[in-house]
Design a protein around this motif. Structure first.
Motif, PDB file in Angstrom:
ATOM      1  N   ILE A 122       0.841  -1.201   0.000  1.00 16.81           N
ATOM      2  CA  ILE A 122       0.000   0.000   0.000  1.00 16.81           C
ATOM      3  C   ILE A 122       0.876   1.251   0.000  1.00 16.81           C
ATOM      4  O   ILE A 122       0.632   2.192  -0.750  1.00 16.81           O
ATOM      5  CB  ILE A 122      -0.963  -0.017   1.217  1.00 16.81           C
ATOM      6  CG1 ILE A 122      -2.019  -1.121   1.015  1.00 16.81           C
ATOM      7  CG2 ILE A 122      -1.626   1.333   1.413  1.00 16.81           C
ATOM      8  CD1 ILE A 122      -2.827  -1.435   2.267  1.00 16.81           C
ATOM      9  N   PHE A 123       1.928   1.250   0.804  1.00 16.22           N
ATOM     10  CA  PHE A 123       2.821   2.410   0.843  1.00 16.22           C
ATOM     11  C   PHE A 123       3.585   2.582  -0.461  1.00 16.22           C
ATOM     12  O   PHE A 123       3.769   3.698  -0.950  1.00 16.22           O
ATOM     13  CB  PHE A 123       3.799   2.324   2.019  1.00 16.22           C
ATOM     14  CG  PHE A 123       3.246   2.963   3.251  1.00 16.22           C
ATOM     15  CD1 PHE A 123       3.329   4.336   3.413  1.00 16.22           C
ATOM     16  CD2 PHE A 123       2.614   2.212   4.229  1.00 16.22           C
ATOM     17  CE1 PHE A 123       2.792   4.943   4.539  1.00 16.22           C
ATOM     18  CE2 PHE A 123       2.067   2.810   5.346  1.00 16.22           C
ATOM     19  CZ  PHE A 123       2.151   4.178   5.509  1.00 16.22           C
ATOM     20  N   ALA A 125       1.304   4.048  -2.861  1.00 10.73           N
ATOM     21  CA  ALA A 125       1.033   5.442  -2.494  1.00 10.73           C
ATOM     22  C   ALA A 125       2.166   6.349  -2.975  1.00 10.73           C
ATOM     23  O   ALA A 125       1.928   7.440  -3.496  1.00 10.73           O
ATOM     24  CB  ALA A 125       0.862   5.555  -0.981  1.00 10.73           C
ATOM     25  N   VAL A 126       3.400   5.885  -2.816  1.00  7.69           N
ATOM     26  CA  VAL A 126       4.551   6.672  -3.298  1.00  7.69           C
ATOM     27  C   VAL A 126       4.453   6.857  -4.807  1.00  7.69           C
ATOM     28  O   VAL A 126       4.616   7.967  -5.331  1.00  7.69           O
ATOM     29  CB  VAL A 126       5.883   5.974  -2.924  1.00  7.69           C
ATOM     30  CG1 VAL A 126       7.052   6.580  -3.701  1.00  7.69           C
ATOM     31  CG2 VAL A 126       6.139   6.080  -1.426  1.00  7.69           C
ATOM     32  N   GLU A 135       1.869   6.655  -6.785  1.00  6.11           N
ATOM     33  CA  GLU A 135       0.736   7.507  -7.148  1.00  6.11           C
ATOM     34  C   GLU A 135       1.041   8.979  -6.902  1.00  6.11           C
ATOM     35  O   GLU A 135       0.792   9.832  -7.745  1.00  6.11           O
ATOM     36  CB  GLU A 135      -0.473   7.110  -6.303  1.00  6.11           C
ATOM     37  CG  GLU A 135      -1.616   6.532  -7.083  1.00  6.11           C
ATOM     38  CD  GLU A 135      -2.664   5.989  -6.130  1.00  6.11           C
ATOM     39  OE1 GLU A 135      -2.805   4.763  -6.107  1.00  6.11           O
ATOM     40  OE2 GLU A 135      -3.278   6.797  -5.410  1.00  6.11           O
ATOM     41  N   LEU A 136       1.580   9.277  -5.719  1.00  3.83           N
ATOM     42  CA  LEU A 136       1.909  10.664  -5.378  1.00  3.83           C
ATOM     43  C   LEU A 136       2.974  11.226  -6.315  1.00  3.83           C
ATOM     44  O   LEU A 136       2.954  12.415  -6.659  1.00  3.83           O
ATOM     45  CB  LEU A 136       2.388  10.764  -3.929  1.00  3.83           C
ATOM     46  CG  LEU A 136       1.323  10.620  -2.841  1.00  3.83           C
ATOM     47  CD1 LEU A 136       1.986  10.424  -1.486  1.00  3.83           C
ATOM     48  CD2 LEU A 136       0.406  11.843  -2.807  1.00  3.83           C
TER      49      LEU A 136
END
Lengths: 64, 529
Positions: free
Chosen positions: B384-385, B388-389, B391-392
């Motif tokens: 998930i992290f 998230a990285v 995507e950001l």
């Protein structure tokens, strides 16, 4: 920079509300992703690995 | 003897029988292993005038695909050994990396591996390991004191108090070698390490990676392109340009797979066509499936047996820290062993190879482990992290440096080395004690780095009182402003440089007493921590 563990938020209800609102209408899976993104955004804002390590230990419930 | 039938051959040498055949030979230095680390170490010691025998269990340079990315620092070391320019001319120069996600046309992250321009060597070249071995062997051929023994295999090792006894097997004889020092450069599965029953602790990462070296006429930039979650098969993929129209493709396959099936050409084809295009015409050069491991020996120096390269420390390939890490071992060990063998330094100087090379190995293992943990998340939360990285990173610059597709090899400074004298003057920039020199142009095609190596020298910046020292002096005059800037110099500074081009000490106002004390320390005479 060391982690602030004393009262630091003048409007705690506003902060709490902002976090809960962030999850409105999201599935558990989406919430997990949003949480991760939020943590990364705030981690960059803090910018200091030792502060984040300290916060991570407290979040886990580990004694420091 | 080692079975060699299935190993592809790049250049055949054939069995090299001994000229005279005593049952036991007595030698100064024996190197076991004929890869780039063993060969570079033989050349480095041979250039210093030492007699060296190197055993290679194979009678040829193997063709198989191994290391391809050689860093600026490795090229600087190869240049000191006389093969740097030849490698540079043959290799594919690259300095940029791009990271893509989900097949997007725009990279989510880009990095420039040579932020400081105007250096003799680029951030990286890509070149097949067999060329590196061939060029080293061509250079070694100029030195009659280096004896390369093809198809001589070490089959037994016994440690003695004053040396090592090695049993050697060839196609037609067995003999013994008594050497003062044995340098093991025999790779990750090191027979020497195994025969001595030494440790090699570490981690295996639960993932499989497919390497496909393919020959294809492709018009693509010479950049490292890494794809996370590409639209073609594989969880990630990497592409690198090599000389001779060969491209290194690397695909992440996952854990529970049939490795043998995965490496079959018909099963690899969809990966290649996915990455390079459906109609591309290509030939396979090499196919293999491997797993990541990060390991190191607890110590690299075991009395008279010294380990260097993959046999001492092993990392995942993302980051190019394997062969480049090994080259730093060579650079560190050769001058120390030379000085110990000649009697110029006590044997305890070799202890600093152990501590400095372990510092380097630990940095490389840490970086490699972190890259691998990003690429192969160990838990749902880690996935998930990672996502998230990624995507950001598409829209937010701050997130891009968190993307980890491999942190590429750089020279590791010897922090807290017993050979370094800590700064007493404050420098704004420049290499601190323990760090390697940084290159700078000196005009007329001359480079700062090329002035150093082989001996202890002083680097001085003109503009202060004359420097009281018997050491060979490399003096930089004011027109060379880049050098001044890169060393944080305004005039009058001096840097004490080790034979491996690392800084041992630096001063703004040097004097004879300080220089002599630092020199003694750097030579291992008064090495105390």
């Amino acid at each position: 920079m060391s982690l602030i563990l004393s009262r630091n938020a003048p409007a705690p209800d506003d902060i709490y509300e902002a976090i809960i609102m962030m999850h409105e209408g999201l599935s558990d899976e989406e919430s997990a992703s949003v949480n991760a993104r939020l943590i990364l955004i705030l981690a960059n804002h803090i910018g200091d690995a030792s502060t984040i390590r300290e916060a991570a230990m407290i979040a886990r419930g580990d004694r420091i | 003897m080692m079975h060699t039938d299935n190993i592809p051959v790049w250049k055949k040498f054939g069995y090299a029988p001994r000229k005279s055949k005593p049952r036991t030979e007595t030698l100064e230095t024996l190197i076991v292993g004929g890869g780039p680390i063993g060969l570079a170490l033989a050349l480095d010691l041979g250039r210093k005038g030492r007699d060296v025998v190197l055993l290679n269990a194979l009678p040829f340079i193997a063709r198989g695909s191994k290391a391809i990315c050689f860093s600026k620092r490795s090229l600087e070391i190869y240049d000191r050994l006389g093969v740097g320019e030849r490698l540079l001319n043959k290799g594919v120069i690259w300095e940029k990396g791009k990271v893509f996600w989900k097949g997007g046309a725009e990279p989510i992250y880009e990095f420039d591996l040579l932020p400081v321009k105007d250096q003799k060597f680029p951030a990286f070249i890509n070149i097949q390991q067999y060329y590196v071995e061939e060029y080293l062997l061509d250079e070694i051929a100029k030195y009659p004191n280096i004896d390369i023994r093809w198809r001589h295999e070490a089959i037994g090792v016994a440690r003695r108090s004053d040396g090592v006894l090695v049993e050697v097997e060839t196609p037609d004889e067995r003999y013994g070698i008594e050497a003062r020092y044995l340098l093991a450069c025999d790779g990750s599965k090191s027979p020497v390490r195994t025969m001595l029953g030494l440790d090699f602790a570490g981690r295996v990462f639960e993932d499989n990676f497919l390497i496909a070296d393919v020959k294809v006429k492709a018009q693509r930039p010479a950049e490292r392109w890494f794809h996370f979650d590409p639209p073609w098969p594989g969880a990630s993929s990497l592409i690198h340009k090599q000389p001779d129209d060969v491209w290194r493709l690397d695909f992440q396959l996952g854990w529970n797979i049939d490795k043998k099936e995965a490496a079959k050409p018909e099963n690899v084809e969809p990966f290649v066509r996915g990455l390079l295009g459906p109609d591309v015409a290509f030939e396979f050069e090499w196919l293999s499936v491997y797993t990541f491991q990060c390991r190191r020996m607890e110590r690299f120096v075991h009395d008279r047996v010294i380990f260097a390269g993959d046999c001492a420390h092993l990392v995942s390939p993302f980051g190019a820290r394997g062969c480049n890490g090994g080259m730093q071992d060579v650079d560190n060990l050769a001058w120390k062993l030379d000085r110990v063998l000649s009697g110029a330094a006590p044997a305890s100087l070799l202890e600093t190879y152990d501590s400095e090379a372990i510092t380097v190995a630990d940095v490389n293992i840490l970086n490699s482990t972190r890259s691998t943990d990003f690429m192969t998340p160990k838990s749902n939360a880690a996935s998930i992290f990672r996502n998230a990285v990624l995507e950001l990173a598409r829209n937010h610059d701050f997130a891009r440096p968190f993307v980890n597709s491999g942190r590429l090899s750089q020279a590791v400074p010897y922090c807290n080395s017993p050979l370094s004298t800590p700064d007493e003057d404050a420098f704004d920039t420049g290499p601190a004690p323990g760090a390697p020199l940084i290159d700078a142009p000196l005009g007329g095609g001359q480079w700062l780095l090329s002035k150093f190596g082989e001996a202890f020298k002083l680097l001085s910046f003109e503009g202060g009182p004359s420097i009281p020292s018997d050491l060979p002096l490399v003096s930089i005059a004011p027109p060379h402003n880049l050098a001044f800037r890169r060393y944080g110099a305004t005039g009058g500074e001096a840097f004490l440089i080790r034979p491996d081009q690392h800084v041992a000490a630096r001063w703004k106002r040097p004097d004879a007493g300080k220089i002599n004390a630092a020199l003694k320390r750097a030579q291992g005479a008064g090495a105390s921590t």
